[in-house]
Design an enzyme around this catalytic site. Sequence first.
Site, PDB file in Angstrom:
ATOM      1  N   GLU A  38     178.003  49.685  68.435  1.00 37.58           N
ATOM      2  CA  GLU A  38     177.970  49.138  69.781  1.00 37.58           C
ATOM      3  C   GLU A  38     178.235  47.633  69.662  1.00 37.58           C
ATOM      4  O   GLU A  38     177.544  46.953  68.909  1.00 37.58           O
ATOM      5  CB  GLU A  38     176.609  49.386  70.429  1.00 37.58           C
ATOM      6  CG  GLU A  38     176.272  50.852  70.629  1.00 37.58           C
ATOM      7  CD  GLU A  38     174.874  51.032  71.192  1.00 37.58           C
ATOM      8  OE1 GLU A  38     174.672  50.761  72.392  1.00 37.58           O
ATOM      9  OE2 GLU A  38     173.973  51.419  70.424  1.00 37.58           O
ATOM     10  N   ARG A 263     168.331  55.994  57.029  1.00 35.46           N
ATOM     11  CA  ARG A 263     168.768  54.634  57.263  1.00 35.46           C
ATOM     12  C   ARG A 263     168.215  53.722  56.165  1.00 35.46           C
ATOM     13  O   ARG A 263     167.301  54.095  55.432  1.00 35.46           O
ATOM     14  CB  ARG A 263     168.306  54.136  58.631  1.00 35.46           C
ATOM     15  CG  ARG A 263     166.794  54.036  58.778  1.00 35.46           C
ATOM     16  CD  ARG A 263     166.402  53.574  60.161  1.00 35.46           C
ATOM     17  NE  ARG A 263     166.896  52.238  60.419  1.00 35.46           N
ATOM     18  CZ  ARG A 263     166.861  51.658  61.620  1.00 35.46           C
ATOM     19  NH1 ARG A 263     166.399  52.314  62.671  1.00 35.46           N
ATOM     20  NH2 ARG A 263     167.309  50.425  61.784  1.00 35.46           N
ATOM     21  N   LYS A 273     167.956  45.372  65.997  1.00 33.97           N
ATOM     22  CA  LYS A 273     168.875  44.442  66.655  1.00 33.97           C
ATOM     23  C   LYS A 273     168.136  43.618  67.706  1.00 33.97           C
ATOM     24  O   LYS A 273     168.419  42.426  67.890  1.00 33.97           O
ATOM     25  CB  LYS A 273     170.029  45.218  67.280  1.00 33.97           C
ATOM     26  CG  LYS A 273     171.207  44.342  67.677  1.00 33.97           C
ATOM     27  CD  LYS A 273     172.365  45.184  68.183  1.00 33.97           C
ATOM     28  CE  LYS A 273     173.039  45.979  67.108  1.00 33.97           C
ATOM     29  NZ  LYS A 273     174.239  46.696  67.588  1.00 33.97           N
TER      30      LYS A 273
END
Length: 558
Positions: A38, A263, A273
């Site tokens: 994104e 992850r 983020k």
Amino acid sequence: MSTEVTETQPKDFIRNIIAEDLANNKHDGRLATRFPPEPNGYLHIGHAKSICLNFGVAEEMGGVCHLRFDDTNPIKEETEFIDAIKEDVQWLGFDWGEHEYYASNYFEQLYAFAVQLIKAGKAYVDDLTGEQMRELRGTLTEPGQNSPYRDRSVEENLDLFERMRNGEFQDGEKVLRAKIDMAAPNMNLRDPAMYRILKAHHHRTGDAWCIYPMYDFAHGQSDSIEKVTHSICTLEFADHRPLYDWFIEQLDIFAPRQYEFARLNLGYTVMSKRKLQQLVAEKHVSGWDDPRMPTLVGMRRRGFPAKAIRSFCERIGVGKSDSWIDMSVLEDCVREELNEEAPRAMCVLNPLKVVITDYPEGQEEIFSAPIHPQKPEMGQRQIPFSREVYIDRDDFMEDPPKKFFRLGPGREVRLRYGYVIKCEEVIYNDAGEVVELRCSHDAETLGKKPEGRKVKGIIHWVSAERALPVEVRQYDRLFNVESPGASKEIDFRDEINPDSIKVLSPCYAEPGLALASIGEAYQFERLGYFCVDSRDSRSDALVFNRTVTLRDSWAKEK
């Protein structure tokens, strides 16, 4: 298309699945992966793991990897982030070629998919507010409740959805929801939102749209439109997979298969983020490219080689369960790479003046030293020597302990690549601080051992007359704890390491470093690896960032 997997390639469950699919000619032997960021921030080291996996398997197994920007939220997305993401992927050594895509390319098709679901009675327009929808959603142990607008007719829903597109309603006034099951054990299946009203300018489509698809609706369909064969993502999306599959099944379109891997959780930093944005916005760091940040642009500025990042991702592997990786593992990869490639130089960080009293005033010699001790093909560097030199203050003690082999009153050391010197006199200022050493030198010890005595200490130095003034920034862990924010009682910002940066100036380096290029890495002998800062350096005022120390000093201190 080659589907051969060589024996030297690392094996993990993702690669094994793909190898088996290719061997069975699944998807007609075609392999297409994707990296779908994104564009609402800068990539961090966790994204590097996904980049290396998605681009890596495609490269190894004769497939293609798409770079797709999931740009469905115009409020948070900027062209700046798109450009930075492209630069990061290329810096890591990967190329998407002609396969650059945007979810916004598919807005018309996604709208048509939504209309198809409305016509099939699988989607409806809801007037509830976000807070009301949350109240009716239920809990993990209790089912949700149907919206009072859930049973609107197909015709009414089609009319309202078209009017949403035409801009007749305000932000938040209506949403389009999938009609699945408000009692589903998986919360993601409890009539999730598909479209919301956002009257915001989009960086690519401008003002053509005032409704935008939700990520969970756009993501799987974008994979399908691009005919992605293996949709590889991190574990937090495992609970979303049934929703992606439901949309694909209802629309009866090409079905990519999603696979989840663990992850990357790296100690002493944050990967959220949102938290990284807080650090930048609140000026706890100087920006997204602050060398203490886990962002790729920050690591690049600090001097981490791309090859070291790729080696790190390979070393930690691809698994199915989350685990914490110590920062020292990444730094070891950086050291290994820089040890092989970085030229050597000497730099004095905390200068103390030394006068060689028996060396002629105005005389200068040029000593020769290897640019890299293990790589003679890199050649030699020239180091000027004169009557006055600088040494590091840590290399002198007035009352040294027994195992201190550096300089002290009446003690001898060798200047690296130069003479053996002996401290004859210590000069103090009015405050009683040592400001100068006066030494003698043994003229017979250049490149030779001293006669009749053993000198154990070797220290670095630079000529005072020819020294290059530089600024040096020493970086440490950004946080004091391994898992910042793990405690609900402590704000993660309160766990920031106040000593994560130390600025030293003036420092003095070999004059040859005046020709150093932006981003170029060096080993400052005895001190660590440093690189020329890409933001603040000028040709007449170099700034060096410490990349890593020569060894893992952090582990020893803990």
